[in-house]
Design a protein around this motif. Structure first.
Motif, PDB file in Angstrom:
ATOM      1  N   THR A  45     -22.941 -23.767 -15.518  1.00 29.63           N
ATOM      2  CA  THR A  45     -21.863 -24.666 -15.907  1.00 29.63           C
ATOM      3  C   THR A  45     -21.450 -24.317 -17.330  1.00 29.63           C
ATOM      4  OG1 THR A  45     -23.390 -26.331 -16.778  1.00 29.63           O
ATOM      5  CG2 THR A  45     -22.774 -26.514 -14.442  1.00 29.63           C
ATOM      6  N   SER A  46     -20.210 -24.607 -17.669  1.00 28.66           N
ATOM      7  CA  SER A  46     -19.734 -24.258 -19.004  1.00 28.66           C
ATOM      8  C   SER A  46     -20.555 -24.951 -20.082  1.00 28.66           C
ATOM      9  CB  SER A  46     -18.257 -24.629 -19.150  1.00 28.66           C
ATOM     10  OG  SER A  46     -18.056 -26.021 -18.919  1.00 28.66           O
ATOM     11  N   ALA A  47     -20.954 -26.201 -19.816  1.00 29.73           N
ATOM     12  CA  ALA A  47     -21.727 -26.949 -20.813  1.00 29.73           C
ATOM     13  C   ALA A  47     -23.071 -26.277 -21.079  1.00 29.73           C
ATOM     14  CB  ALA A  47     -21.936 -28.382 -20.358  1.00 29.73           C
ATOM     15  N   ASN A  48     -23.755 -25.851 -20.016  1.00 28.70           N
ATOM     16  CA  ASN A  48     -25.065 -25.237 -20.186  1.00 28.70           C
ATOM     17  C   ASN A  48     -24.951 -23.855 -20.825  1.00 28.70           C
ATOM     18  OD1 ASN A  48     -28.004 -25.240 -19.756  1.00 28.70           O
ATOM     19  ND2 ASN A  48     -27.596 -23.634 -18.259  1.00 28.70           N
ATOM     20  N   ILE A  49     -23.976 -23.069 -20.397  1.00 31.94           N
ATOM     21  CA  ILE A  49     -23.793 -21.731 -20.957  1.00 31.94           C
ATOM     22  C   ILE A  49     -23.467 -21.815 -22.449  1.00 31.94           C
ATOM     23  CG2 ILE A  49     -22.401 -19.640 -20.897  1.00 31.94           C
ATOM     24  CD1 ILE A  49     -24.335 -19.962 -18.545  1.00 31.94           C
ATOM     25  N   LEU A  50     -22.566 -22.744 -22.805  1.00 34.07           N
ATOM     26  CA  LEU A  50     -22.220 -22.903 -24.222  1.00 34.07           C
ATOM     27  C   LEU A  50     -23.414 -23.391 -25.029  1.00 34.07           C
ATOM     28  CD1 LEU A  50     -18.636 -24.468 -24.033  1.00 34.07           C
ATOM     29  CD2 LEU A  50     -19.262 -22.187 -24.861  1.00 34.07           C
ATOM     30  N   ASN A  51     -24.232 -24.228 -24.409  1.00 38.11           N
ATOM     31  CA  ASN A  51     -25.420 -24.724 -25.102  1.00 38.11           C
ATOM     32  C   ASN A  51     -26.410 -23.588 -25.363  1.00 38.11           C
ATOM     33  OD1 ASN A  51     -27.047 -26.958 -26.143  1.00 38.11           O
ATOM     34  ND2 ASN A  51     -28.391 -26.545 -24.410  1.00 38.11           N
ATOM     35  N   ILE A  52     -26.569 -22.692 -24.386  1.00 39.06           N
ATOM     36  CA  ILE A  52     -27.462 -21.549 -24.570  1.00 39.06           C
ATOM     37  C   ILE A  52     -26.927 -20.632 -25.678  1.00 39.06           C
ATOM     38  CG2 ILE A  52     -28.353 -19.452 -23.477  1.00 39.06           C
ATOM     39  CD1 ILE A  52     -28.394 -20.999 -20.833  1.00 39.06           C
ATOM     40  N   LEU A  53     -25.626 -20.380 -25.657  1.00 35.01           N
ATOM     41  CA  LEU A  53     -25.016 -19.550 -26.705  1.00 35.01           C
ATOM     42  C   LEU A  53     -25.197 -20.184 -28.075  1.00 35.01           C
ATOM     43  CD1 LEU A  53     -21.660 -18.575 -24.945  1.00 35.01           C
ATOM     44  CD2 LEU A  53     -23.548 -17.033 -25.482  1.00 35.01           C
ATOM     45  N   ASN A  54     -25.000 -21.498 -28.147  1.00 30.56           N
ATOM     46  CA  ASN A  54     -25.105 -22.212 -29.419  1.00 30.56           C
ATOM     47  C   ASN A  54     -26.530 -22.176 -29.959  1.00 30.56           C
ATOM     48  OD1 ASN A  54     -24.155 -23.987 -31.549  1.00 30.56           O
ATOM     49  ND2 ASN A  54     -25.199 -25.642 -30.481  1.00 30.56           N
ATOM     50  N   GLN A  55     -27.494 -22.437 -29.101  1.00 27.37           N
ATOM     51  CA  GLN A  55     -28.884 -22.481 -29.536  1.00 27.37           C
ATOM     52  C   GLN A  55     -29.374 -21.128 -30.042  1.00 27.37           C
ATOM     53  OE1 GLN A  55     -31.048 -23.993 -26.160  1.00 27.37           O
ATOM     54  NE2 GLN A  55     -30.711 -26.135 -26.718  1.00 27.37           N
ATOM     55  N   ASN A  56     -28.888 -20.054 -29.425  1.00 24.67           N
ATOM     56  CA  ASN A  56     -29.390 -18.723 -29.754  1.00 24.67           C
ATOM     57  C   ASN A  56     -28.470 -17.933 -30.673  1.00 24.67           C
ATOM     58  OD1 ASN A  56     -31.933 -18.223 -27.888  1.00 24.67           O
ATOM     59  ND2 ASN A  56     -30.430 -19.332 -26.660  1.00 24.67           N
ATOM     60  N   ALA A  57     -27.410 -18.567 -31.180  1.00 26.48           N
ATOM     61  CA  ALA A  57     -26.475 -17.874 -32.069  1.00 26.48           C
ATOM     62  C   ALA A  57     -27.160 -17.306 -33.317  1.00 26.48           C
ATOM     63  CB  ALA A  57     -25.325 -18.800 -32.455  1.00 26.48           C
ATOM     64  N   PRO A  58     -28.012 -18.061 -34.014  1.00 29.23           N
ATOM     65  CA  PRO A  58     -28.667 -17.490 -35.210  1.00 29.23           C
ATOM     66  C   PRO A  58     -29.486 -16.239 -34.908  1.00 29.23           C
ATOM     67  CG  PRO A  58     -28.879 -19.877 -35.210  1.00 29.23           C
ATOM     68  CD  PRO A  58     -28.343 -19.504 -33.871  1.00 29.23           C
ATOM     69  N   LEU A  59     -30.273 -16.280 -33.841  1.00 36.28           N
ATOM     70  CA  LEU A  59     -31.102 -15.124 -33.494  1.00 36.28           C
ATOM     71  C   LEU A  59     -30.234 -13.938 -33.083  1.00 36.28           C
ATOM     72  CD1 LEU A  59     -33.869 -13.879 -33.023  1.00 36.28           C
ATOM     73  CD2 LEU A  59     -33.853 -14.855 -30.711  1.00 36.28           C
ATOM     74  N   ALA A  60     -29.164 -14.197 -32.341  1.00 31.82           N
ATOM     75  CA  ALA A  60     -28.283 -13.114 -31.901  1.00 31.82           C
ATOM     76  C   ALA A  60     -27.588 -12.454 -33.087  1.00 31.82           C
ATOM     77  CB  ALA A  60     -27.252 -13.650 -30.908  1.00 31.82           C
ATOM     78  N   ILE A  61     -27.218 -13.240 -34.088  1.00 30.86           N
ATOM     79  CA  ILE A  61     -26.592 -12.680 -35.292  1.00 30.86           C
ATOM     80  C   ILE A  61     -27.574 -11.773 -36.029  1.00 30.86           C
ATOM     81  CG2 ILE A  61     -25.750 -13.297 -37.600  1.00 30.86           C
ATOM     82  CD1 ILE A  61     -24.458 -15.779 -36.283  1.00 30.86           C
ATOM     83  N   ILE A  62     -28.818 -12.216 -36.144  1.00 27.88           N
ATOM     84  CA  ILE A  62     -29.844 -11.408 -36.813  1.00 27.88           C
ATOM     85  C   ILE A  62     -30.100 -10.118 -36.037  1.00 27.88           C
ATOM     86  CG2 ILE A  62     -32.308 -11.317 -37.384  1.00 27.88           C
ATOM     87  CD1 ILE A  62     -32.114 -14.278 -38.138  1.00 27.88           C
ATOM     88  N   ALA A  63     -30.159 -10.216 -34.705  1.00 27.14           N
ATOM     89  CA  ALA A  63     -30.413  -9.030 -33.888  1.00 27.14           C
ATOM     90  C   ALA A  63     -29.249  -8.047 -33.954  1.00 27.14           C
ATOM     91  CB  ALA A  63     -30.665  -9.445 -32.435  1.00 27.14           C
ATOM     92  N   ALA A  64     -28.023  -8.570 -33.993  1.00 33.62           N
ATOM     93  CA  ALA A  64     -26.847  -7.689 -34.063  1.00 33.62           C
ATOM     94  C   ALA A  64     -26.895  -6.831 -35.323  1.00 33.62           C
ATOM     95  CB  ALA A  64     -25.569  -8.516 -34.028  1.00 33.62           C
TER      96      ALA A  64
END
Length: 323
Positions: A45-64
């Motif tokens: 669902t869009s809500a769950n997908i956006l929540n996963i993206l939001n929660q992991n945004a800091p780690l994804a930025i560091i990994a990028a």
């Protein structure tokens, strides 16, 4: 002709293996998404997908940004400590000045400065990046404790939480920041002269120097990018929880490196892509999400994640031999 035909037949079975290696993280990510979608109608669902993206945004930025470091043939074990220092500095400034914008901008600046120090130590003193950043991580962790006195810095300033908790057009602001950072870093690594210099330095630093590339400057700049990313991630996290914690981000450096390796970036340098590292972050995140949805023993999550990373590294090793 016969010899050429035999050689072609010998290499033919290798091609699917190389294709699987190059796109393994996407294949695994798609498989996990399909599995979770079938396991729970609430997952896709869009809500769950956006929540996963939001929660992991800091780690994804560091990994990028960490992709640049590893592609250049280095390691950065200090990102979690830089994250902590940037977090507490932002929280302290917000409390002392009452200016949320100044405080949040300070986090990336602090990250850049600490990252630059790492790069200068590695480049000028010729210390291996693993040892240099291991030592600096200890120094930065101690600095975070000294700034806070070992306690939390609670921020109660109007507007401070908007960056980490706010949304724009129905999408969390950290997700927009993640998209912008990934797009910029993706282009920087794959579409610029600097990106080519990063690959060349990681492939063979001596040959890069002989070809006119200033490898030491490249090393400094990749650590600056890594520190900047840790600072941006810290700004998101400290705004989200409205408090600075000296132990914030503990373990993030290993999670980021795991995601980068899972994405197919070679630990030997010279090979990698930003999008693959980000995909690796979300593959690990989806595995954790799946364990929550399926109510599986969370103790097994690290086991499964470790096996996935081991399989990815093994596939990469087989791919190198096949080439």
């Amino acid at each position: 002709m016969t010899a050429i035909t035999a050689e072609t037949q010998r290499k033919a079975p290798v091609r699917p293996l190389l294709l699987a290696k190059d796109h393994a993280v996407l294949i695994l990510l798609a498989a996990v998404i399909v599995w979770l979608s079938l396991a729970s109608p609430a997952f896709f669902t869009s809500a769950n997908i956006l929540n996963i993206l939001n929660q992991n945004a800091p780690l994804a930025i560091i990994a990028a940004a960490g992709t640049f470091v590893i592609v250049s043939g280095n390691f950065d074990l200090s990102t979690a400590s830089i994250f902590a220092v940037a977090s507490v500095c932002a929280a302290w400034l917000a409390v002392e000045t009452g200016n949320p914008l100044l405080a949040l901008v300070a986090a990336p600046v602090v990250g850049m400065v600490l990252g630059a120090l790492n790069g200068l130590v590695v480049a000028s003193l010729r210390i291996h990046s693993f040892l240099a950043t291991l030592a600096s991580s200890m120094v930065y962790s101690a600095l975070a404790v000294l700034i806070t006195g070992g306690a939390l810095i609670t921020v109660d300033v109007d507007g401070f939480a908007d960056f980490g908790r706010g949304s724009f057009l129905g999408v969390f602001i950290p997700v927009w920041v993640l998209a912008a950072v990934v797009a910029a870093l993706w282009f920087l690594l794959s579409g610029t002269v600097f990106g080519r210099h990063v690959f060349a330095t990681g492939g063979n630093a001596e040959a890069a120097e002989l070809s006119g590339i200033r490898a030491d400057r490249v090393k400094v700049l990749v650590f600056v990018l890594s520190g900047l990313a840790a600072g941006i991630a810290a700004a998101i996290a400290v705004s989200r929880i409205s408090s600075g914690q000296p132990q914030a981000g503990a373990g993030m450096e290993l999670q980021a490196i795991a995601a980068i390796i899972l994405g197919g970036t070679s630990i030997h340098g010279g090979v990698g892509a930003v999008w693959r590292s980000v995909a690796g972050v979300f593959l690990i995140a989806l595995v954790g999400n799946g364990f929550d949805i399926m109510n599986v023993n969370p103790q097994l999550k690290d086991l499964v994640t470790g096996l996935i990373i081991l399989a990815a590294v093994a596939l990469a090793a087989v791919g190198r031999r096949a080439r």
